[in-house]
Design a protein around this motif. Sequence first.
Motif, PDB file in Angstrom:
ATOM      1  N   ALA A 320       0.819  -1.220   0.000  1.00 30.43           N
ATOM      2  CA  ALA A 320       0.000   0.000   0.000  1.00 30.43           C
ATOM      3  C   ALA A 320       0.847   1.262   0.000  1.00 30.43           C
ATOM      4  O   ALA A 320       0.298   2.358  -0.125  1.00 30.43           O
ATOM      5  CB  ALA A 320      -0.926   0.001   1.221  1.00 30.43           C
ATOM      6  N   ARG A 321       2.166   1.119   0.110  1.00 35.08           N
ATOM      7  CA  ARG A 321       2.986   2.297   0.356  1.00 35.08           C
ATOM      8  C   ARG A 321       3.445   3.030  -0.903  1.00 35.08           C
ATOM      9  O   ARG A 321       4.216   3.986  -0.807  1.00 35.08           O
ATOM     10  CB  ARG A 321       4.180   1.931   1.254  1.00 35.08           C
ATOM     11  N   ASP A 322       2.974   2.610  -2.080  1.00 39.98           N
ATOM     12  CA  ASP A 322       3.191   3.444  -3.264  1.00 39.98           C
ATOM     13  C   ASP A 322       1.939   4.247  -3.606  1.00 39.98           C
ATOM     14  O   ASP A 322       1.938   4.991  -4.597  1.00 39.98           O
ATOM     15  CB  ASP A 322       3.620   2.600  -4.462  1.00 39.98           C
ATOM     16  N   LEU A 323       0.888   4.150  -2.784  1.00 37.34           N
ATOM     17  CA  LEU A 323      -0.347   4.889  -3.071  1.00 37.34           C
ATOM     18  C   LEU A 323      -0.150   6.393  -2.916  1.00 37.34           C
ATOM     19  O   LEU A 323      -0.477   7.168  -3.821  1.00 37.34           O
ATOM     20  CB  LEU A 323      -1.477   4.402  -2.161  1.00 37.34           C
ATOM     21  N   LEU A 324       0.369   6.832  -1.780  1.00 36.29           N
ATOM     22  CA  LEU A 324       0.568   8.266  -1.576  1.00 36.29           C
ATOM     23  C   LEU A 324       1.562   8.846  -2.573  1.00 36.29           C
ATOM     24  O   LEU A 324       1.327   9.948  -3.101  1.00 36.29           O
ATOM     25  CB  LEU A 324       0.982   8.553  -0.136  1.00 36.29           C
ATOM     26  N   PRO A 325       2.681   8.166  -2.884  1.00 37.18           N
ATOM     27  CA  PRO A 325       3.543   8.694  -3.944  1.00 37.18           C
ATOM     28  C   PRO A 325       2.809   8.851  -5.276  1.00 37.18           C
ATOM     29  O   PRO A 325       2.972   9.868  -5.959  1.00 37.18           O
ATOM     30  CB  PRO A 325       4.661   7.644  -4.041  1.00 37.18           C
ATOM     31  N   HIS A 326       2.009   7.862  -5.642  1.00 35.87           N
ATOM     32  CA  HIS A 326       1.265   7.932  -6.901  1.00 35.87           C
ATOM     33  C   HIS A 326       0.347   9.151  -6.929  1.00 35.87           C
ATOM     34  O   HIS A 326       0.366   9.941  -7.881  1.00 35.87           O
ATOM     35  CB  HIS A 326       0.453   6.646  -7.078  1.00 35.87           C
ATOM     36  N   GLU A 327      -0.446   9.313  -5.882  1.00 35.88           N
ATOM     37  CA  GLU A 327      -1.419  10.407  -5.884  1.00 35.88           C
ATOM     38  C   GLU A 327      -0.742  11.773  -5.774  1.00 35.88           C
ATOM     39  O   GLU A 327      -1.238  12.764  -6.321  1.00 35.88           O
ATOM     40  CB  GLU A 327      -2.437  10.209  -4.761  1.00 35.88           C
ATOM     41  N   PHE A 328       0.388  11.850  -5.094  1.00 37.31           N
ATOM     42  CA  PHE A 328       1.111  13.113  -4.994  1.00 37.31           C
ATOM     43  C   PHE A 328       1.645  13.533  -6.363  1.00 37.31           C
ATOM     44  O   PHE A 328       1.561  14.697  -6.753  1.00 37.31           O
ATOM     45  CB  PHE A 328       2.246  12.976  -3.984  1.00 37.31           C
ATOM     46  N   VAL A 329       2.173  12.568  -7.110  1.00 34.49           N
ATOM     47  CA  VAL A 329       2.681  12.854  -8.456  1.00 34.49           C
ATOM     48  C   VAL A 329       1.584  13.462  -9.323  1.00 34.49           C
ATOM     49  O   VAL A 329       1.847  14.322 -10.171  1.00 34.49           O
ATOM     50  CB  VAL A 329       3.248  11.571  -9.095  1.00 34.49           C
ATOM     51  N   HIS A 330       0.352  13.045  -9.095  1.00 35.92           N
ATOM     52  CA  HIS A 330      -0.749  13.549  -9.920  1.00 35.92           C
ATOM     53  C   HIS A 330      -0.947  15.062  -9.794  1.00 35.92           C
ATOM     54  O   HIS A 330      -1.551  15.674 -10.676  1.00 35.92           O
ATOM     55  CB  HIS A 330      -2.047  12.842  -9.546  1.00 35.92           C
TER      56      HIS A 330
END
Length: 646
Positions: A320-330
């Motif tokens: 689950a720990r690539d979720l926040l990086p993914h959404e931040f990149v957006h």
Amino acid sequence: MSKFRPSAALPLLALLPLSIALAQSPATTAPSLAEAVSPQGALVDSAYPGTMTLTVDATDVARRVLHVSQQIPVQAGPITLLFPKWIPGKHRPDGPINKLAGLGVSANGQPLVWRRDPLDVYAFKLEVPAGVSALDVQFDMLTPTASDEGRVVMTHDMLNVQWGTVALYPAGYHAGNIPVTPSLVLPAGWQAGTALELQRREGDTLRYGTVSFEVLQDSPVYAGRHFKRVDLDPGAEIPVMLDIVADAPKYLETEDEQVDKHRELVDQAYKLFDSQHFDHYDFLLSLSDRMGGQGLEHHRSSENGVKPGYFSDWDDHVAARDLLPHEFVHSWNGKFRRPAGLATPNFHVPMQDSLLWVYEGQTQYWGMVLAARSGLWEKDDALGALALVASTYATDRPGLEWRNVQDTTYDPIISMRRPQPYRSYQLSEDYYNAGALIWLAVDARLRELSNGRRSLDDFASAFFGVDDGSWEVKPYVFADVVAALDAIEPDGDWSTFLRSRLDANAPPLDGLAASGWKLVYTDAPSDYHKGVLSSRKAADYTASLGMVVSKKDAEVGSVRWDGPAFNAGIAPGATLLAVNGYAFDTDLLDDAIRAGKKDGTPIELVVRHGEVVKTVQLDYREGLKYPHLQRIEGTRDRLGEILQPL
């Protein structure tokens, strides 16, 4: 996306059949404003005359109902009120109009008759009498009470208010030109996180500043009884906050090392993009088994929903720990820089999804890279995740024989994320993970052609980092992407390079070897893979028997088209009752697979599907197979360089 995005790890669930032709190349020029016409007619690019007010009463958590009151300034004559249909980040027309109930419109205390447009059920038409300057609108939003009705957004302890689901707006105007002043009434004592600016709190009523309807829709709220705010960039002029709501107080407890990794995420993103396109940013994070999981991007915030043990059971939630990086990149890729076909003037103009392989595919890539660079993932976690993605396209996507990655960008509209029986054959939103593999190939090629002097980091800074400090949407088309790559490395022939992978009926796997790695299989899963399987309570035989099985009830979750299980007559939804004469257990199936490799013994399974019970045999002799990445001797480790912190 929007969206709960497909995991970087395992596409375990199958989706519905598709029947469409292969995609044409996307437009290389932006659609003109004249082409961006709402089904309700042409739009006026001028300020709406007056400011709407909106109050959402969210106190009815027992019945999970949001009570809405609006006042909309109007002039005498016909008017059409719209419920948002095309929600940014979801890439499809799925505004939950079916959950709107009790709609009433009045003026000067007198009820008015409204009629739904029979050709556009999101549109409500009425006549404003002379002498009326404002409409009073009331309705209820009946949010899901169970997951089979949609994503649960209200529980006894938390809620997620998405403003685009609790407001009507006047047709004919750009959403950015319609001002609205919102208020939110919370259950007693609850706290809230949002990108909106709080003007004042009156008891449990939160009164926010006036914004455009476009900004309002882009500024959801997470609120809860158990709430914690963590500063991820202490002392910065542009604050970044982590706003957490949880099922219970114990899940809010964080360790310094965990917080430091999230702070490093912010720092690594800033170093990558060399810019900030927001005046502040809020990660909205729910830790819950009760409210639905989520991953949805916004310009100054993101909605993120994971299991409650994200912090308290840290080692068990690596996937689950690539979720926040993914959404931040957006915030950079998808919100600030946005495909022209998705930069629509209001929520009724149809979206064009053809560049989602950039919007989501490159974000998927950076989500994994930033998870590693920030320390949210160890390097081995990133390698394990990428091995699973690569294996998916090496073994589990026969559908690429009839579709291509470009064509899957239309899946949000085609299938609306409804469950499908054979995802491996039908494909579904492969622009995420296949897109990530394409961008890995681009990164490796940039590094190779420049002898390590340039990389996709340079593209990120040049393309998404322009106009530092601005958060006015800057649209792009395919030609803009190619031009930016040409400016970094002129010898890349980037249009051909991209189109040959997007339009091919083959998996885009060449970036692995170009990065110095190859896909191999062993009889044991990686630690990352184990974590994924533990969290999903599943056994993964995708690369061997061609199926995934639930450890909880032995139900078959997905079946690879034309794989051993498929050819034996096993379908998704079947239940495995026995293996080689014994009551089914995944450990016994593992032993049977090992025996088949050792001495050629067929595997006998008793299978129930609906009312039918049958015995099938699988003559499979290749053993257990789990994907890993292995270095190619004598090559440069470009992937290791990519994953290194900046």
